[in-house]
Design a protein around this motif. Structure first.
Motif, PDB file in Angstrom:
ATOM      1  N   TYR A  69     -22.460 -26.971 -46.964  1.00 28.10           N
ATOM      2  CA  TYR A  69     -21.967 -27.498 -48.242  1.00 28.10           C
ATOM      3  C   TYR A  69     -20.881 -26.609 -48.839  1.00 28.10           C
ATOM      4  N   GLU A  70     -21.008 -25.299 -48.663  1.00 29.26           N
ATOM      5  CA  GLU A  70     -20.005 -24.372 -49.190  1.00 29.26           C
ATOM      6  C   GLU A  70     -18.665 -24.581 -48.502  1.00 29.26           C
ATOM      7  N   LEU A  71     -18.687 -24.677 -47.165  1.00 29.53           N
ATOM      8  CA  LEU A  71     -17.436 -24.894 -46.436  1.00 29.53           C
ATOM      9  C   LEU A  71     -16.831 -26.258 -46.758  1.00 29.53           C
ATOM     10  N   LEU A  72     -17.665 -27.274 -46.831  1.00 32.40           N
ATOM     11  CA  LEU A  72     -17.165 -28.611 -47.153  1.00 32.40           C
ATOM     12  C   LEU A  72     -16.528 -28.647 -48.542  1.00 32.40           C
ATOM     13  N   GLU A  73     -17.148 -27.983 -49.499  1.00 31.82           N
ATOM     14  CA  GLU A  73     -16.580 -27.919 -50.844  1.00 31.82           C
ATOM     15  C   GLU A  73     -15.267 -27.145 -50.858  1.00 31.82           C
ATOM     16  N   ALA A  74     -15.191 -26.062 -50.089  1.00 33.13           N
ATOM     17  CA  ALA A  74     -13.946 -25.288 -50.011  1.00 33.13           C
ATOM     18  C   ALA A  74     -12.828 -26.125 -49.406  1.00 33.13           C
ATOM     19  N   LYS A 134     -11.092 -25.918 -41.771  1.00 33.64           N
ATOM     20  CA  LYS A 134     -11.535 -27.062 -40.977  1.00 33.64           C
ATOM     21  C   LYS A 134     -11.939 -26.637 -39.569  1.00 33.64           C
ATOM     22  N   ILE A 135     -11.192 -25.727 -38.987  1.00 31.92           N
ATOM     23  CA  ILE A 135     -11.555 -25.207 -37.668  1.00 31.92           C
ATOM     24  C   ILE A 135     -12.897 -24.499 -37.741  1.00 31.92           C
ATOM     25  N   GLN A 175     -12.605 -29.435 -49.504  1.00 33.39           N
ATOM     26  CA  GLN A 175     -12.235 -30.442 -50.500  1.00 33.39           C
ATOM     27  C   GLN A 175     -11.355 -29.839 -51.592  1.00 33.39           C
ATOM     28  N   ALA A 176     -11.669 -28.635 -52.013  1.00 33.41           N
ATOM     29  CA  ALA A 176     -10.886 -27.984 -53.071  1.00 33.41           C
ATOM     30  C   ALA A 176      -9.469 -27.684 -52.599  1.00 33.41           C
ATOM     31  N   ILE A 177      -9.347 -27.134 -51.403  1.00 31.83           N
ATOM     32  CA  ILE A 177      -8.016 -26.760 -50.913  1.00 31.83           C
ATOM     33  C   ILE A 177      -7.190 -28.019 -50.618  1.00 31.83           C
ATOM     34  N   ASP A 178      -7.836 -29.070 -50.141  1.00 31.15           N
ATOM     35  CA  ASP A 178      -7.107 -30.308 -49.896  1.00 31.15           C
ATOM     36  C   ASP A 178      -6.660 -30.968 -51.207  1.00 31.15           C
ATOM     37  N   PHE A 179      -7.437 -30.791 -52.276  1.00 27.26           N
ATOM     38  CA  PHE A 179      -7.008 -31.282 -53.590  1.00 27.26           C
ATOM     39  C   PHE A 179      -5.742 -30.548 -54.029  1.00 27.26           C
ATOM     40  N   VAL A 180      -5.710 -29.244 -53.832  1.00 26.22           N
ATOM     41  CA  VAL A 180      -4.520 -28.449 -54.158  1.00 26.22           C
ATOM     42  C   VAL A 180      -3.322 -28.973 -53.367  1.00 26.22           C
ATOM     43  N   LEU A 181      -3.535 -29.279 -52.088  1.00 28.04           N
ATOM     44  CA  LEU A 181      -2.440 -29.785 -51.253  1.00 28.04           C
ATOM     45  C   LEU A 181      -1.925 -31.135 -51.743  1.00 28.04           C
ATOM     46  N   VAL A 182      -2.817 -32.010 -52.170  1.00 27.74           N
ATOM     47  CA  VAL A 182      -2.379 -33.304 -52.705  1.00 27.74           C
ATOM     48  C   VAL A 182      -1.524 -33.094 -53.951  1.00 27.74           C
ATOM     49  N   GLU A 183      -1.988 -32.228 -54.841  1.00 24.25           N
ATOM     50  CA  GLU A 183      -1.237 -31.970 -56.078  1.00 24.25           C
ATOM     51  C   GLU A 183       0.122 -31.345 -55.789  1.00 24.25           C
ATOM     52  N   LEU A 184       0.159 -30.384 -54.877  1.00 26.51           N
ATOM     53  CA  LEU A 184       1.439 -29.765 -54.516  1.00 26.51           C
ATOM     54  C   LEU A 184       2.360 -30.780 -53.847  1.00 26.51           C
ATOM     55  N   ILE A 214       6.839 -24.809 -52.278  1.00 26.23           N
ATOM     56  CA  ILE A 214       6.815 -25.018 -50.824  1.00 26.23           C
ATOM     57  C   ILE A 214       6.020 -23.902 -50.155  1.00 26.23           C
ATOM     58  N   THR A 215       6.226 -22.680 -50.593  1.00 26.61           N
ATOM     59  CA  THR A 215       5.477 -21.544 -50.059  1.00 26.61           C
ATOM     60  C   THR A 215       3.986 -21.713 -50.325  1.00 26.61           C
ATOM     61  N   GLN A 216       3.637 -22.111 -51.542  1.00 19.54           N
ATOM     62  CA  GLN A 216       2.226 -22.352 -51.875  1.00 19.54           C
ATOM     63  C   GLN A 216       1.649 -23.474 -51.024  1.00 19.54           C
ATOM     64  N   PHE A 217       2.422 -24.538 -50.827  1.00 15.24           N
ATOM     65  CA  PHE A 217       1.961 -25.652 -50.005  1.00 15.24           C
ATOM     66  C   PHE A 217       1.662 -25.173 -48.585  1.00 15.24           C
ATOM     67  N   ASN A 218       2.587 -24.431 -48.002  1.00 12.83           N
ATOM     68  CA  ASN A 218       2.407 -23.958 -46.623  1.00 12.83           C
ATOM     69  C   ASN A 218       1.227 -22.998 -46.502  1.00 12.83           C
ATOM     70  N   GLU A 219       1.061 -22.108 -47.465  1.00 11.55           N
ATOM     71  CA  GLU A 219      -0.069 -21.177 -47.441  1.00 11.55           C
ATOM     72  C   GLU A 219      -1.396 -21.934 -47.537  1.00 11.55           C
ATOM     73  N   ASN A 220      -1.451 -22.915 -48.400  1.00  8.74           N
ATOM     74  CA  ASN A 220      -2.679 -23.689 -48.565  1.00  8.74           C
ATOM     75  C   ASN A 220      -2.934 -24.608 -47.374  1.00  8.74           C
ATOM     76  N   ALA A 221      -1.888 -25.114 -46.750  1.00 10.91           N
ATOM     77  CA  ALA A 221      -2.052 -25.921 -45.542  1.00 10.91           C
ATOM     78  C   ALA A 221      -2.668 -25.070 -44.429  1.00 10.91           C
ATOM     79  N   GLU A 222      -2.230 -23.838 -44.320  1.00  9.16           N
ATOM     80  CA  GLU A 222      -2.801 -22.913 -43.331  1.00  9.16           C
ATOM     81  C   GLU A 222      -4.271 -22.639 -43.638  1.00  9.16           C
TER      82      GLU A 222
END
Length: 83
Positions: free
Chosen positions: A6-11, A50-51, A13-22, A36-44
């Motif tokens: 649940y912790e990983l799944l929530e993390a 996910k891995i 979801q949170a980071i993907d929300f940031v990516l949608v907003e960016l 753009i830098t923030q987007f790329n860092e969060n995508a990584e």
């Protein structure tokens, strides 16, 4: 499921929300280098999370977008959207 599931799944979801907003912001501000830098860092970060999740708990996505262990574990529940 263990708490880490649940912790990983929530993390994720949170980071993907940031990516949608960016992504929405960058649609109207395509030259904002900081965003753009923030987007790329969060995508990584999203990819790494996910891995990590998939190695521990199985695939997040189907149709060849996630690898499967042996035996084929897509059928294992709960699926991420059921949590």
């Amino acid at each position: 499921m263990p708490p880490e599931f649940y912790e990983l799944l929530e993390a994720i979801q949170a980071i993907d929300f940031v990516l949608v907003e960016l992504n929405l912001y960058l649609d109207t501000h395509p030259h904002d280098y900081t965003a753009i830098t923030q987007f790329n860092e969060n995508a990584e970060k999203s990819m790494r999370l996910k891995i990590d999740f998939e190695q521990k708990f199985g695939p997040l996505m189907n149709f060849g977008r996630s690898y499967s262990n042996y035996p084929f574990n897509w059928v294992d529940t709960p699926w991420p959207w059921q949590v």
